[in-house]
Design a protein around this motif. Structure first.
Motif, mmCIF file in Angstrom:
data_model
loop_
_atom_site.group_PDB
_atom_site.id
_atom_site.type_symbol
_atom_site.label_atom_id
_atom_site.label_comp_id
_atom_site.label_asym_id
_atom_site.label_seq_id
_atom_site.Cartn_x
_atom_site.Cartn_y
_atom_site.Cartn_z
ATOM 1 N N GLN A 96 54.456 59.115 -28.974
ATOM 2 C CA GLN A 96 54.177 60.036 -30.079
ATOM 3 C C GLN A 96 54.916 61.345 -29.815
ATOM 4 O O GLN A 96 54.486 62.163 -29.008
ATOM 5 N N LEU A 97 56.023 61.553 -30.509
ATOM 6 C CA LEU A 97 56.921 62.676 -30.226
ATOM 7 C C LEU A 97 56.604 63.886 -31.104
ATOM 8 O O LEU A 97 56.715 63.819 -32.331
ATOM 9 N N ASP A 98 56.228 64.995 -30.461
ATOM 10 C CA ASP A 98 55.995 66.253 -31.170
ATOM 11 C C ASP A 98 56.160 67.398 -30.168
ATOM 12 O O ASP A 98 55.240 68.176 -29.918
ATOM 13 N N PRO A 99 57.356 67.530 -29.548
ATOM 14 C CA PRO A 99 57.508 68.401 -28.382
ATOM 15 C C PRO A 99 57.841 69.850 -28.732
ATOM 16 O O PRO A 99 58.275 70.178 -29.836
ATOM 17 N N GLU A 100 57.652 70.699 -27.722
ATOM 18 C CA GLU A 100 58.114 72.085 -27.798
ATOM 19 C C GLU A 100 59.537 72.200 -27.263
ATOM 20 O O GLU A 100 60.334 73.000 -27.759
ATOM 21 N N LEU A 101 59.848 71.406 -26.234
ATOM 22 C CA LEU A 101 61.167 71.460 -25.605
ATOM 23 C C LEU A 101 61.447 70.125 -24.947
ATOM 24 O O LEU A 101 60.558 69.517 -24.351
ATOM 25 N N LEU A 102 62.707 69.677 -25.060
ATOM 26 C CA LEU A 102 63.174 68.465 -24.397
ATOM 27 C C LEU A 102 64.397 68.820 -23.562
ATOM 28 O O LEU A 102 65.245 69.615 -24.002
ATOM 29 N N ALA A 103 64.517 68.229 -22.378
ATOM 30 C CA ALA A 103 65.671 68.528 -21.530
ATOM 31 C C ALA A 103 65.986 67.330 -20.649
ATOM 32 O O ALA A 103 65.083 66.645 -20.160
ATOM 33 N N ILE A 104 67.280 67.095 -20.466
ATOM 34 C CA ILE A 104 67.763 66.072 -19.531
ATOM 35 C C ILE A 104 68.944 66.659 -18.774
ATOM 36 O O ILE A 104 69.913 67.123 -19.389
ATOM 37 N N ALA A 105 68.853 66.654 -17.452
ATOM 38 C CA ALA A 105 69.940 67.133 -16.585
ATOM 39 C C ALA A 105 70.403 68.529 -16.976
ATOM 40 O O ALA A 105 71.590 68.836 -16.925
ATOM 41 N N GLY A 106 69.473 69.358 -17.396
ATOM 42 C CA GLY A 106 69.812 70.731 -17.715
ATOM 43 C C GLY A 106 70.218 70.987 -19.144
ATOM 44 O O GLY A 106 70.287 72.132 -19.575
ATOM 45 N N VAL A 107 70.510 69.954 -19.909
ATOM 46 C CA VAL A 107 70.813 70.125 -21.330
ATOM 47 C C VAL A 107 69.497 70.087 -22.083
ATOM 48 O O VAL A 107 68.764 69.106 -22.006
ATOM 49 N N TYR A 108 69.176 71.146 -22.794
ATOM 50 C CA TYR A 108 67.860 71.185 -23.408
ATOM 51 C C TYR A 108 67.924 71.532 -24.890
ATOM 52 O O TYR A 108 68.906 72.071 -25.399
ATOM 53 N N ARG A 109 66.847 71.224 -25.566
ATOM 54 C CA ARG A 109 66.697 71.539 -26.984
ATOM 55 C C ARG A 109 65.295 72.070 -27.214
ATOM 56 O O ARG A 109 64.303 71.412 -26.886
ATOM 57 N N VAL A 110 65.223 73.275 -27.755
ATOM 58 C CA VAL A 110 63.940 73.842 -28.148
ATOM 59 C C VAL A 110 63.648 73.359 -29.566
ATOM 60 O O VAL A 110 64.470 73.505 -30.471
ATOM 61 N N VAL A 111 62.481 72.766 -29.770
ATOM 62 C CA VAL A 111 62.117 72.215 -31.081
ATOM 63 C C VAL A 111 61.303 73.278 -31.818
ATOM 64 O O VAL A 111 60.094 73.414 -31.630
ATOM 65 N N GLU A 112 61.995 74.048 -32.647
ATOM 66 C CA GLU A 112 61.358 75.157 -33.346
ATOM 67 C C GLU A 112 60.802 74.748 -34.701
ATOM 68 O O GLU A 112 59.890 75.397 -35.225
ATOM 69 N N THR A 113 61.366 73.733 -35.299
ATOM 70 C CA THR A 113 60.882 73.234 -36.584
ATOM 71 C C THR A 113 60.481 71.774 -36.427
ATOM 72 O O THR A 113 60.905 71.092 -35.502
ATOM 73 N N GLN A 114 59.668 71.313 -37.336
ATOM 74 C CA GLN A 114 59.179 69.934 -37.246
ATOM 75 C C GLN A 114 60.325 68.943 -37.344
ATOM 76 O O GLN A 114 61.245 69.102 -38.147
ATOM 77 N N LEU A 115 60.288 67.922 -36.516
ATOM 78 C CA LEU A 115 61.309 66.878 -36.534
ATOM 79 C C LEU A 115 61.233 66.090 -37.836
ATOM 80 O O LEU A 115 60.205 66.116 -38.531
#
Length: 247
Positions: free
Chosen positions: A205-224
């Motif tokens: 169930q995906l609803d994250p604030e932030l995702l990161a792999i090996a230092g590359v990250y994405r801040v989830v500011e709006t709903q997917l």
């Protein structure tokens, strides 16, 4: 009197450092962007050694102000990579010239790329302000069977992390390997924390604030998108881009 190797000895070392690329010499803009990025990432970079990459600049920013701001955010500047004309001013601020060619980089604010600093781990459902250290061998997997509340942080050092419950908003899950969340993922998930680019994040169930792999990250500011929001998903790294796929 000869030297004594049992007291002090010099040895070579390989250091993985966070490389922060400067695209402007506008110091106020740099300080504001730094504040914004650290606020987004929380403790993601805490206590990380930093190399400032100013190769694209023909004018020096206020090095001392940058160093002070980074230390305020618990980052530790160790040197600078820049044009020789700017090295003198950097040295006066305590930043020696360094070669950052082997370090991992942070892109512009729109496409961030940084090295995470693994924080202390918490294995037990202790109060949010408490954390306890936990070390794993490379072959081990850490399994957490209880929900993680806001402020709790789990780090699976050297292995994978499996969470059999909810990761609440404000909670952080970090692993040197893969991350599996069998429940709502509403906090921050950081896989491949030591640079493993084939690491994955999987959740039911995906609803994250932030995702990161090996230092590359994405801040989830709006709903997917609806095809991903609160759906089972897999997150992988493709070059410098995080790919989110529904399962």
């Amino acid at each position: 009197m000869g030297t004594r190797s049992d007291i002090l000895e010099f040895k070579s070392a390989t250091l993985y450092a966070l490389r922060i690329v400067l695209y402007t010499s506008d110091t106020p803009a740099l300080l504001q962007t730094l504040d914004d990025r650290i606020r987004e990432a929380g403790a993601f970079y805490e206590n990380e050694p930093v190399i400032l990459d100013a190769q694209g600049l023909d004018q020096a920013p206020d090095w001392k102000a940058l160093v002070a701001a980074m230390r305020k955010h618990h980052l530790h500047p160790i040197g600078v990579q820049t044009d020789p004309a700017l090295q003198t001013s950097a040295l006066k601020a305590g930043l020696p010239p360094l070669d950052a060619s082997a370090s991992r980089s942070a892109g512009p604010a729109g496409a961030p790329r940084d090295l995470p600093a693994p924080p202390p781990a918490a294995d037990d459902p202790a109060p949010a302000s408490q954390e306890s250290p936990l070390a794993l061998s490379a072959s081990q997997t850490l399994v957490i069977r209880h929900p993680l509340r806001s402020g709790q942080r789990i780090y699976a050092k050297g292995g994978d992390l499996i969470v059999m419950a909810q990761v609440s908003q404000g909670a952080e899950v970090i692993a040197d390997g893969h991350i599996h969340v069998y429940g709502p993922l509403r906090g921050k998930a950081m896989a491949g924390a030591q640079g493993r680019t084939d690491a994955m994040i999987l959740t039911t169930q995906l609803d994250p604030e932030l995702l990161a792999i090996a230092g590359v990250y994405r801040v989830v500011e709006t709903q997917l998108p609806k095809t991903l929001h609160n759906q089972a998903a897999r997150i992988t790294l493709d070059g410098d881009t995080l790919r989110i796929q529904a399962l």
